[in-house]
Structure formats: structure tokens, C-alpha cells
Design a protein around this motif. Structure first.
Motif, short mmCIF file in Angstrom:
data_model
loop_
_atom_site.label_atom_id
_atom_site.label_comp_id
_atom_site.label_asym_id
_atom_site.label_seq_id
_atom_site.Cartn_x
_atom_site.Cartn_y
_atom_site.Cartn_z
N LYS A 145 0.84 -1.20 0.00
CA LYS A 145 0.00 0.00 0.00
C LYS A 145 0.88 1.25 0.00
O LYS A 145 0.54 2.28 -0.57
CB LYS A 145 -0.90 0.03 1.25
N LYS A 146 2.02 1.16 0.69
CA LYS A 146 2.95 2.27 0.79
C LYS A 146 4.35 1.65 0.73
O LYS A 146 4.54 0.54 1.20
CB LYS A 146 2.72 2.94 2.16
N GLN A 147 5.30 2.35 0.13
CA GLN A 147 6.66 1.81 0.08
C GLN A 147 7.37 2.16 1.39
O GLN A 147 7.60 3.32 1.68
CB GLN A 147 7.43 2.40 -1.11
N PHE A 148 7.65 1.13 2.19
CA PHE A 148 8.34 1.33 3.46
C PHE A 148 9.84 1.14 3.25
O PHE A 148 10.26 0.49 2.29
CB PHE A 148 7.83 0.32 4.50
N ARG A 149 10.64 1.69 4.18
CA ARG A 149 12.08 1.44 4.11
C ARG A 149 12.29 -0.06 4.19
O ARG A 149 11.69 -0.74 5.02
CB ARG A 149 12.81 2.13 5.26
N THR A 150 13.13 -0.56 3.30
CA THR A 150 13.33 -2.01 3.18
C THR A 150 14.81 -2.36 3.30
O THR A 150 15.67 -1.65 2.78
CB THR A 150 12.77 -2.50 1.82
N ASP A 199 18.37 -1.59 -6.27
CA ASP A 199 18.35 -0.29 -6.96
C ASP A 199 16.93 0.24 -7.13
O ASP A 199 16.69 1.43 -6.97
CB ASP A 199 19.00 -0.41 -8.34
N LEU A 200 16.01 -0.65 -7.45
CA LEU A 200 14.63 -0.26 -7.77
C LEU A 200 13.92 0.40 -6.59
O LEU A 200 13.30 1.45 -6.74
CB LEU A 200 13.84 -1.48 -8.24
N ILE A 201 13.97 -0.22 -5.42
CA ILE A 201 13.22 0.34 -4.28
C ILE A 201 14.15 0.81 -3.15
O ILE A 201 13.73 0.97 -2.02
CB ILE A 201 12.12 -0.61 -3.75
N HIS A 202 15.42 1.04 -3.51
CA HIS A 202 16.40 1.58 -2.55
C HIS A 202 16.51 0.74 -1.28
O HIS A 202 16.40 1.25 -0.18
CB HIS A 202 16.09 3.05 -2.21
N VAL A 203 16.69 -0.55 -1.50
CA VAL A 203 16.83 -1.49 -0.38
C VAL A 203 18.25 -1.35 0.16
O VAL A 203 19.21 -1.19 -0.59
CB VAL A 203 16.60 -2.94 -0.88
N GLN A 204 18.37 -1.44 1.48
CA GLN A 204 19.69 -1.40 2.10
C GLN A 204 20.08 -2.83 2.49
O GLN A 204 19.33 -3.50 3.20
CB GLN A 204 19.64 -0.50 3.34
#
Length: 161
Positions: free
Chosen positions: A112-117, A149-154
């Protein structure tokens, strides 16, 4: 071959013109939804199949963690990498309200929302990883670096030894 019905996660990847492969496996009510079972159904090594877990930090922020299915989340490490004091798993009953997905079918994409991942750094040793497409019985296979890269995953150390 039967046409696969697209999930939000797959539509998200299509929108961003990202290469991926969708895999389905047989799942009947009452079947286990654990990741080791899924890895076996896909004939893939457990270290290549990832589960998506959602936590809530002491700041009330929701944080998403991806890790190999046979590993366990280390909440102390999770809090440290996210720069918060603490975090705990959300209740199963809240998964749908927060993410739009259900237990066993939670994808890091198309929530529903992009959370930090965050993802276990071992993923960088894999050419491809598998994770939920947002529906039980369906997995996405893709390059972990592309996902990062796509969703800025750490990537980092988030699992128990």
C-alpha cells in the motif's frame, strides 16, 4: 500454458520495465506457508528463497526486512541498521491493513505504501533470488541488485547467527 494473473508486485515491476520471472507452485488450504516448503516446491536452495517480514520501530515507522527463508531475523541488528532504538514484529492480523498482503504472500513490492526495506547482505552472493509475488503460490525471481536499486533497499547483516 495457463496465463498467470498479475499481482501488484508484478505490475510494479512491469511499470518500471524490470526483468523478472514469475513462478507458481501448488498450494492448497491447510498446506504450510513456510518458506522452506516454498523452496522445496520451487526446487530451489533455501538460501536463494527470501521471506518478507514487517516490523514496527519504537518511532511507529514500519520497516520491511527480507531474509533467506531458513534464517531468523535479529531484531537488535534490525533496529541498528534502521537507526532506531528498537523494532518488533507486527501482529499477523495487521499485515493486510498495513501492506495490503496476507501472511505467506507478503511482497516487498507493491505494498500500500513503500516502506524502508532492508535485505540480508548474503543476497549479493546470489545471481537470482526468489520472493513472494504478493500471493501464496506465486514467487518472483529476479536479480537482487536490480531489486536493491529499484526500491532503494539497504543490504546488511540482519539475521541471527
Amino acid at each position: 500454458m495457463k496465463k498467470i494473473q498479475k499481482t501488484n508486485a508484478m505490475r510494479f515491476l512491469d511499470q518500471h520495465k524490470v526483468e523478472y520471472e514469475a513462478h507458481t507452485y501448488e498450494h492448497k488450504d491447510g498446506d504450510p506457508v513456510d518458506g522452506v516448503h516454498v523452496a522445496n516446491m520451487l526446487h530451489q536452495p533455501v538460501e536463494a528463497v527470501y521471506k518478507t517480514l514487517v516490523t514496527q520501530a519504537n518511532t511507529k515507522e514500519y520497516l520491511v526486512y527480507m531474509l533467506p527463508v531458513e534464517k531468523e531475523l535479529d531484531l537488535k541488528k534490525c533496529a541498528k541498521i534502521a537507526g532506531v532504538k528498537s523494532c518488533e514484529m507486527i501482529h499477523v492480523k495487521d499485515i493486510n491493513k498495513i501492506t495490503g498482503y496476507i501472511r505467506g504472500g507478503c511482497s516487498p513490492l507493491g505494498m500500500k505504501k513503500q516502506f524502508r526495506t532492508f535485505i540480508e547482505m548474503d543476497c549479493l552472493n546470489q545471481d537470482k533470488i526468489y520472493f513472494s509475488a504478493g500471493k501464496i503460490g506465486m514467487q518472483i525471481e529476479m536479480d537482487p541488485k536490480t531489486l536493491i536499486d529499484l526500491i532503494h533497499v539497504q543490504a546488511g547483516d540482519i539475521t541471527k547467527e
